[in-house]
Design a protein around this motif. Structure first.
Motif, PDB file in Angstrom:
ATOM      1  N   ARG A  11      -2.332  12.208   2.135  1.00 45.59           N
ATOM      2  CA  ARG A  11      -3.686  11.748   2.447  1.00 45.59           C
ATOM      3  C   ARG A  11      -4.745  12.592   1.730  1.00 45.59           C
ATOM      4  NH1 ARG A  11      -2.516  11.690   8.913  1.00 45.59           N
ATOM      5  NH2 ARG A  11      -1.699   9.556   9.132  1.00 45.59           N
ATOM      6  N   LYS A  65       1.811   0.166   8.210  1.00 44.44           N
ATOM      7  CA  LYS A  65       0.568  -0.337   7.616  1.00 44.44           C
ATOM      8  C   LYS A  65      -0.128   0.732   6.771  1.00 44.44           C
ATOM      9  CE  LYS A  65      -3.662  -2.816   8.790  1.00 44.44           C
ATOM     10  NZ  LYS A  65      -4.463  -3.408   9.896  1.00 44.44           N
ATOM     11  N   GLU A  66      -0.135   1.977   7.239  1.00 48.89           N
ATOM     12  CA  GLU A  66      -0.815   3.030   6.485  1.00 48.89           C
ATOM     13  C   GLU A  66      -0.191   3.220   5.110  1.00 48.89           C
ATOM     14  OE1 GLU A  66      -2.326   7.681   6.764  1.00 48.89           O
ATOM     15  OE2 GLU A  66      -0.961   6.888   8.288  1.00 48.89           O
ATOM     16  N   HIS A  67       1.132   3.105   5.030  1.00 52.57           N
ATOM     17  CA  HIS A  67       1.798   3.224   3.737  1.00 52.57           C
ATOM     18  C   HIS A  67       1.280   2.158   2.758  1.00 52.57           C
ATOM     19  CE1 HIS A  67       5.141   5.315   6.071  1.00 52.57           C
ATOM     20  NE2 HIS A  67       4.678   6.220   5.220  1.00 52.57           N
ATOM     21  N   ALA A  68       1.086   0.948   3.250  1.00 51.60           N
ATOM     22  CA  ALA A  68       0.601  -0.141   2.397  1.00 51.60           C
ATOM     23  C   ALA A  68      -0.818   0.139   1.916  1.00 51.60           C
ATOM     24  CB  ALA A  68       0.661  -1.463   3.154  1.00 51.60           C
ATOM     25  N   VAL A  69      -1.682   0.641   2.798  1.00 60.95           N
ATOM     26  CA  VAL A  69      -3.064   0.947   2.431  1.00 60.95           C
ATOM     27  C   VAL A  69      -3.096   2.056   1.376  1.00 60.95           C
ATOM     28  CG1 VAL A  69      -5.253   1.895   3.264  1.00 60.95           C
ATOM     29  CG2 VAL A  69      -4.002   0.210   4.648  1.00 60.95           C
ATOM     30  N   LEU A  70      -2.308   3.116   1.597  1.00 62.93           N
ATOM     31  CA  LEU A  70      -2.263   4.217   0.641  1.00 62.93           C
ATOM     32  C   LEU A  70      -1.684   3.767  -0.700  1.00 62.93           C
ATOM     33  CD1 LEU A  70      -1.114   7.143   2.982  1.00 62.93           C
ATOM     34  CD2 LEU A  70      -3.422   6.649   2.153  1.00 62.93           C
ATOM     35  N   VAL A  72      -1.953   0.760  -2.033  1.00 61.67           N
ATOM     36  CA  VAL A  72      -2.995   0.005  -2.730  1.00 61.67           C
ATOM     37  C   VAL A  72      -4.004   0.953  -3.369  1.00 61.67           C
ATOM     38  CG1 VAL A  72      -4.940  -1.564  -2.401  1.00 61.67           C
ATOM     39  CG2 VAL A  72      -2.737  -2.069  -1.338  1.00 61.67           C
ATOM     40  N   LEU A  73      -4.387   2.016  -2.646  1.00 64.98           N
ATOM     41  CA  LEU A  73      -5.322   2.997  -3.186  1.00 64.98           C
ATOM     42  C   LEU A  73      -4.761   3.682  -4.426  1.00 64.98           C
ATOM     43  CD1 LEU A  73      -6.886   4.803  -0.085  1.00 64.98           C
ATOM     44  CD2 LEU A  73      -8.112   3.622  -1.909  1.00 64.98           C
TER      45      LEU A  73
END
Length: 376
Positions: A11, A65-70, A72-73
């Motif tokens: 993060r 879900k957090e893995h997917a957001v990270l 994409v970033l």
């Protein structure tokens, strides 16, 4: 505990990478902001490492879900950084056409070598031997001081024509040429401490060619701002940017001629300033569609950037482009072999916004040089 720590590291790294990716987009000349225009390739490598860490963490913890957001970033940041680098690869169209066999049969060719020798370097004889081996027709050497002038004395027998200024502290710049000078002038565009060379060459079989050799001040350089030797400040990018804009204006005002502009720009090939320079002058980068040719730092492969440049107007085709190690220097030399082609006589088509931006850079750079006692 280990997995939680890994996720926090991921993060924090992504947050830092977002920040340093956004910083160069800010309209500021501060060196610590402009600095982040340089390491786009290195930041892409760091993003790849972070991506592997994220995949490993998702594999151990199971995707959420957090893995997917990270993810994409990371991909968005990598795409942004790579978008600046891809034009300097073979997947991109060439800006300067490659000379074909028929062109080479009918036209003369000439070779240009540009190198920052590093004034603290004392490998004089080795550099002379390299130059004799490469045998360029035009030779621009940067950071020439009195010791280098003495060490390079054999070149004066090899080249009939020479123009430049020998100065200490890495400020000297000298051009040697086999071709006669129709015009020659040493100009001080922004700072009286930073000479640039403006020459009109008479090249047999090609005709007159306008040539510029330049070495703007690097952002982040510690410079004296008063007459007290202990008072120093790191230079921002404004003086450098102004100098490049003024060179672009010279080209724009005489766009009917063929031009070559080369030197250590102290700016990367993909920066907004270098792209604005190219747009205003309508000069082309022969690395586009070929390869990056990073030239600094020669001794540190991971921290290497393309800051030594050669731009040409239309009316040239490329025969060869290469990078050569220069003993003792922290820069690679670049060699470019060119031949003349038909010039289309098109005028530069920079937008009004680009002209306005260039004017602002010139005004800010001139003011900055005056404030810090480097303009006189």
């Amino acid at each position: 505990m280990f997995l939680k720590l890994m996720l926090w590291i991921i993060r924090v790294l992504i947050l830092l990478l977002v920040v340093v990716s956004i910083l160069p987009e800010m309209p500021s000349g501060q060196w610590w902001i402009r600095l982040w225009e340089f390491p786009r390739l290195q930041l892409t490598f760091v993003l790849a490492v972070v991506l592997l860490l994220l995949i490993f963490h998702a594999w151990l913890k199971r995707p959420r879900k957090e893995h997917a957001v990270l993810l994409v970033l990371i991909l968005a940041l990598a795409g942004w950084q790579l978008s600046h680098i891809v034009p300097f690869t073979a997947v991109w169209p060439n800006e300067v056409p490659t000379a074909d066999a028929q062109t080479l049969e009918n036209q003369s060719t000439f070779k240009v070598l540009t190198a920052n020798v590093t004034y603290k370097n004392d490998s004089y004889s080795e550099v002379v031997e390299l130059i004799q081996r490469e045998d360029p027709d035009l030779l621009l050497l940067i950071e020439i001081d009195s010791e280098w002038e003495e060490g390079l004395a054999p070149l004066n027998e090899r080249y009939e024509y020479r123009v430049g200024e020998v100065r200490g502290e890495g400020l000297g710049i000298v051009l040697w040429s086999r071709f006669p000078f129709l015009e020659q002038e040493v100009k001080y565009l922004v700072s009286e401490r930073r000479p640039s060379l403006f020459v009109t060459l008479d090249i047999p079989g090609i005709g007159p060619i306008r040539y510029v050799g330049t070495h703007p001040v690097p952002p982040g350089l510690k410079d004296r701002i008063t007459h007290n030797d202990e008072t120093t400040e790191r230079r921002d990018s404004r003086v450098r940017d102004a100098e490049l804009m003024l060179v672009a204006r010279h080209v724009q005002q005489d766009s009917d001629n063929r031009w070559i502009v080369t030197g250590d720009f102290n700016d990367v090939a993909w920066s907004d300033t270098t792209k604005l320079f190219a747009d205003l002058s309508d000069l082309k980068d022969p690395r586009h569609g070929r390869r990056l040719l990073s030239t600094y730092h020669a001794e540190r492969p991971f921290w290497r950037y393309p800051i030594d440049h050669l731009f040409v107007s239309d009316g040239f085709h490329l025969v060869d482009l290469d990078r050569i190690r220069l003993k003792g220097s922290d820069h690679f030399a670049i060699t470019t072999t060119l031949t003349a082609a038909r010039k289309d006589q098109a005028q530069p088509e920079a937008s009004e916004d680009e002209h306005q931006k260039a004017q602002e850079l010139v005004e800010e750079g001139t003011e900055d040089a005056s404030e810090h006692n480097v303009s006189d």
